[in-house]
Design a protein around this motif. Structure first.
Motif, PDB file in Angstrom:
ATOM      1  N   SER A 132      16.874 -74.244  10.632  1.00 48.24           N
ATOM      2  CA  SER A 132      15.930 -73.630  11.552  1.00 48.24           C
ATOM      3  C   SER A 132      15.407 -72.320  11.000  1.00 48.24           C
ATOM      4  CB  SER A 132      16.628 -73.383  12.898  1.00 48.24           C
ATOM      5  OG  SER A 132      17.831 -72.669  12.688  1.00 48.24           O
ATOM      6  N   CYS A 133      14.477 -71.742  11.741  1.00 44.66           N
ATOM      7  CA  CYS A 133      13.926 -70.451  11.361  1.00 44.66           C
ATOM      8  C   CYS A 133      14.766 -69.337  11.983  1.00 44.66           C
ATOM      9  CB  CYS A 133      12.469 -70.342  11.788  1.00 44.66           C
ATOM     10  SG  CYS A 133      12.199 -70.723  13.518  1.00 44.66           S
ATOM     11  N   THR A 134      14.488 -68.121  11.574  1.00 42.60           N
ATOM     12  CA  THR A 134      15.174 -66.930  12.060  1.00 42.60           C
ATOM     13  C   THR A 134      14.167 -66.072  12.820  1.00 42.60           C
ATOM     14  OG1 THR A 134      14.652 -65.585  10.120  1.00 42.60           O
ATOM     15  CG2 THR A 134      16.625 -67.007   9.991  1.00 42.60           C
ATOM     16  N   PRO A 135      14.611 -65.001  13.488  1.00 43.90           N
ATOM     17  CA  PRO A 135      13.655 -64.138  14.186  1.00 43.90           C
ATOM     18  C   PRO A 135      12.595 -63.550  13.262  1.00 43.90           C
ATOM     19  CG  PRO A 135      15.885 -63.661  14.903  1.00 43.90           C
ATOM     20  CD  PRO A 135      16.002 -64.613  13.758  1.00 43.90           C
ATOM     21  N   GLU A 136      12.929 -63.409  11.980  1.00 51.33           N
ATOM     22  CA  GLU A 136      11.970 -62.851  11.028  1.00 51.33           C
ATOM     23  C   GLU A 136      10.952 -63.884  10.550  1.00 51.33           C
ATOM     24  OE1 GLU A 136      15.738 -60.557  10.950  1.00 51.33           O
ATOM     25  OE2 GLU A 136      15.275 -62.687  10.718  1.00 51.33           O
ATOM     26  N   THR A 137      11.339 -65.162  10.514  1.00 48.27           N
ATOM     27  CA  THR A 137      10.455 -66.182   9.944  1.00 48.27           C
ATOM     28  C   THR A 137       9.770 -67.056  10.993  1.00 48.27           C
ATOM     29  OG1 THR A 137      12.272 -67.790   9.727  1.00 48.27           O
ATOM     30  CG2 THR A 137      11.883 -66.294   7.862  1.00 48.27           C
ATOM     31  N   PHE A 138      10.199 -66.973  12.242  1.00 50.45           N
ATOM     32  CA  PHE A 138       9.585 -67.772  13.299  1.00 50.45           C
ATOM     33  C   PHE A 138       8.101 -67.428  13.430  1.00 50.45           C
ATOM     34  CE2 PHE A 138       8.374 -68.266  17.799  1.00 50.45           C
ATOM     35  CZ  PHE A 138       8.565 -69.631  17.933  1.00 50.45           C
ATOM     36  N   ASP A 139       7.270 -68.453  13.527  1.00 46.99           N
ATOM     37  CA  ASP A 139       5.817 -68.248  13.591  1.00 46.99           C
ATOM     38  C   ASP A 139       5.391 -67.998  15.040  1.00 46.99           C
ATOM     39  OD1 ASP A 139       3.103 -68.194  13.330  1.00 46.99           O
ATOM     40  OD2 ASP A 139       2.911 -70.151  12.358  1.00 46.99           O
ATOM     41  N   VAL A 140       5.227 -66.730  15.391  1.00 48.57           N
ATOM     42  CA  VAL A 140       4.834 -66.386  16.759  1.00 48.57           C
ATOM     43  C   VAL A 140       3.367 -66.693  17.024  1.00 48.57           C
ATOM     44  CG1 VAL A 140       6.591 -64.588  17.000  1.00 48.57           C
ATOM     45  CG2 VAL A 140       4.309 -63.977  16.144  1.00 48.57           C
ATOM     46  N   GLU A 141       2.584 -66.922  15.970  1.00 41.95           N
ATOM     47  CA  GLU A 141       1.135 -67.070  16.122  1.00 41.95           C
ATOM     48  C   GLU A 141       0.689 -68.515  16.354  1.00 41.95           C
ATOM     49  OE1 GLU A 141      -0.606 -65.219  12.715  1.00 41.95           O
ATOM     50  OE2 GLU A 141      -0.078 -63.186  13.365  1.00 41.95           O
ATOM     51  N   ARG A 142       1.589 -69.464  16.312  1.00 39.70           N
ATOM     52  CA  ARG A 142       1.212 -70.884  16.464  1.00 39.70           C
ATOM     53  C   ARG A 142       0.885 -71.269  17.893  1.00 39.70           C
ATOM     54  NH1 ARG A 142       5.383 -74.930  14.392  1.00 39.70           N
ATOM     55  NH2 ARG A 142       3.947 -76.282  15.540  1.00 39.70           N
ATOM     56  N   GLY A 143       1.142 -70.404  18.837  1.00 43.70           N
ATOM     57  CA  GLY A 143       0.862 -70.701  20.236  1.00 43.70           C
ATOM     58  C   GLY A 143       2.010 -70.290  21.134  1.00 43.70           C
ATOM     59  N   PRO A 144       1.810 -70.332  22.442  1.00 43.79           N
ATOM     60  CA  PRO A 144       2.854 -69.931  23.390  1.00 43.79           C
ATOM     61  C   PRO A 144       4.162 -70.682  23.149  1.00 43.79           C
ATOM     62  CG  PRO A 144       0.765 -70.270  24.522  1.00 43.79           C
ATOM     63  CD  PRO A 144       0.568 -70.775  23.115  1.00 43.79           C
ATOM     64  N   PHE A 145       5.265 -70.013  23.396  1.00 43.97           N
ATOM     65  CA  PHE A 145       6.565 -70.630  23.136  1.00 43.97           C
ATOM     66  C   PHE A 145       7.588 -70.255  24.197  1.00 43.97           C
ATOM     67  CE2 PHE A 145       6.334 -66.652  20.804  1.00 43.97           C
ATOM     68  CZ  PHE A 145       7.555 -66.047  21.015  1.00 43.97           C
ATOM     69  N   CYS A 146       8.571 -71.142  24.351  1.00 46.11           N
ATOM     70  CA  CYS A 146       9.668 -70.953  25.290  1.00 46.11           C
ATOM     71  C   CYS A 146      10.985 -71.024  24.530  1.00 46.11           C
ATOM     72  CB  CYS A 146       9.631 -72.029  26.375  1.00 46.11           C
ATOM     73  SG  CYS A 146      11.045 -71.994  27.497  1.00 46.11           S
ATOM     74  N   LEU A 147      11.761 -69.956  24.572  1.00 44.94           N
ATOM     75  CA  LEU A 147      13.098 -69.952  23.987  1.00 44.94           C
ATOM     76  C   LEU A 147      14.074 -70.565  24.975  1.00 44.94           C
ATOM     77  CD1 LEU A 147      13.303 -66.320  22.524  1.00 44.94           C
ATOM     78  CD2 LEU A 147      12.502 -68.397  21.393  1.00 44.94           C
ATOM     79  N   VAL A 148      14.891 -71.500  24.504  1.00 49.78           N
ATOM     80  CA  VAL A 148      15.857 -72.168  25.381  1.00 49.78           C
ATOM     81  C   VAL A 148      17.268 -71.736  25.019  1.00 49.78           C
ATOM     82  CG1 VAL A 148      16.644 -74.355  26.341  1.00 49.78           C
ATOM     83  CG2 VAL A 148      14.299 -74.157  25.473  1.00 49.78           C
ATOM     84  N   PHE A 149      17.990 -71.257  26.026  1.00 49.99           N
ATOM     85  CA  PHE A 149      19.378 -70.832  25.845  1.00 49.99           C
ATOM     86  C   PHE A 149      20.287 -71.762  26.630  1.00 49.99           C
ATOM     87  CE2 PHE A 149      16.744 -67.089  25.306  1.00 49.99           C
ATOM     88  CZ  PHE A 149      17.213 -66.582  24.104  1.00 49.99           C
ATOM     89  N   GLY A 150      21.380 -72.172  25.999  1.00 47.79           N
ATOM     90  CA  GLY A 150      22.299 -73.107  26.626  1.00 47.79           C
ATOM     91  C   GLY A 150      23.485 -72.428  27.262  1.00 47.79           C
ATOM     92  N   THR A 151      24.544 -73.208  27.507  1.00 51.07           N
ATOM     93  CA  THR A 151      25.741 -72.680  28.128  1.00 51.07           C
ATOM     94  C   THR A 151      26.509 -71.805  27.148  1.00 51.07           C
ATOM     95  OG1 THR A 151      27.084 -74.582  27.481  1.00 51.07           O
ATOM     96  CG2 THR A 151      25.929 -74.731  29.581  1.00 51.07           C
TER      97      THR A 151
END
Length: 236
Positions: A132-151
């Motif tokens: 996966s990507c990291t906070p530094e490499t995640f593409d924030v510009e590709r469109g709206p996004f939802c971060l999902v956190f589990g248990t």
């Protein structure tokens, strides 16, 4: 606990520009200039470009922290799935931040996935167990996004893993994965919201109609007995 903001939303939604402006202006006469400036300044930093979904958050302190993180870093919406346990922020920990964040409770993970993807969000599963990507490499510009956190123990569900558009992890140097949900959320929400706001190509601010309705709701929340005051001034 039902979000105060969510309860107000039902009363305030679906009116004309003139309806909101007239009532907001009237209620603002009950507030100080300093309070009005704080509300408007905070509103100018709010976003729906980025949101979060949390599955079955058991500990009230973690639920409270998630609400506070959203409010602190300008995320207007928080989505929950509560098929195993209730999302129940502690009133003494949440410290009134639920007044300013919209909480949407979904009946199932499947419903949450459909609603968020239907609204145009990329589903981003937070997990250390996938390439996966990291906070530094995640593409924030590709469109709206939802971060999902589990248990706290199992992480995100298999349904989320299968439906996710992308995966996100926080690189760690220790011998064990020692970050809990609250700490992980704080790091990711802060870093990604900052990158989002610094990008000149992202229109992350609220739409004009959303901002108008939200200001009205916030002013209502700031004035004691605001609904009764409005009903006297603007009878049906």
């Amino acid at each position: 606990m039902t979000s105060i903001a969510s309860r107000l939303k039902a009363y305030c939604a679906g009116h004309s520009k003139e309806w909101y402006d007239e009532r907001t202006a009237y209620l603002e006469t009950f507030l100080t200039e300093e309070r009005i400036e704080v509300l408007r300044r905070t509103l100018s930093s709010r976003t729906r470009y980025m949101t979060i979904l949390t599955e079955n958050t058991f500990h009230p302190q973690n639920a409270s922290a998630l609400v506070r993180h959203c409010e602190a870093f300008g995320l207007q919406d928080l989505h929950t799935v509560e098929t195993r346990c209730k999302f129940s922020p502690n009133v003494n920990i949440v410290r009134g931040t639920d007044k300013w964040v919209d909480l949407t409770r979904h009946d199932s993970t499947e419903e949450a996935i459909a609603a968020l993807k239907g609204a145009g969000y990329r589903l981003v599963a937070t997990t250390p167990h996938r390439e996966s990507c990291t906070p530094e490499t995640f593409d924030v510009e590709r469109g709206p996004f939802c971060l999902v956190f589990g248990t706290e123990h199992a992480g995100v569900s298999d349904e989320i893993i299968e439906a996710a558009d992308e995966y996100l992890r926080i690189p760690m140097c220790g011998m064990v994965e020692s970050l809990n949900v609250s700490a992980s959320a704080a790091i990711l929400i802060y870093m990604l919201s900052q990158r989002m706001r610094l990008s000149p190509s992202i229109d992350w601010r609220l739409k004009e109609d959303d901002a108008r309705e939200m200001l009205f709701r916030w002013v209502m929340s700031s004035v004691k007995d605001s609904q009764r005051i409005l009903e006297r001034q603007f009878p049906l």
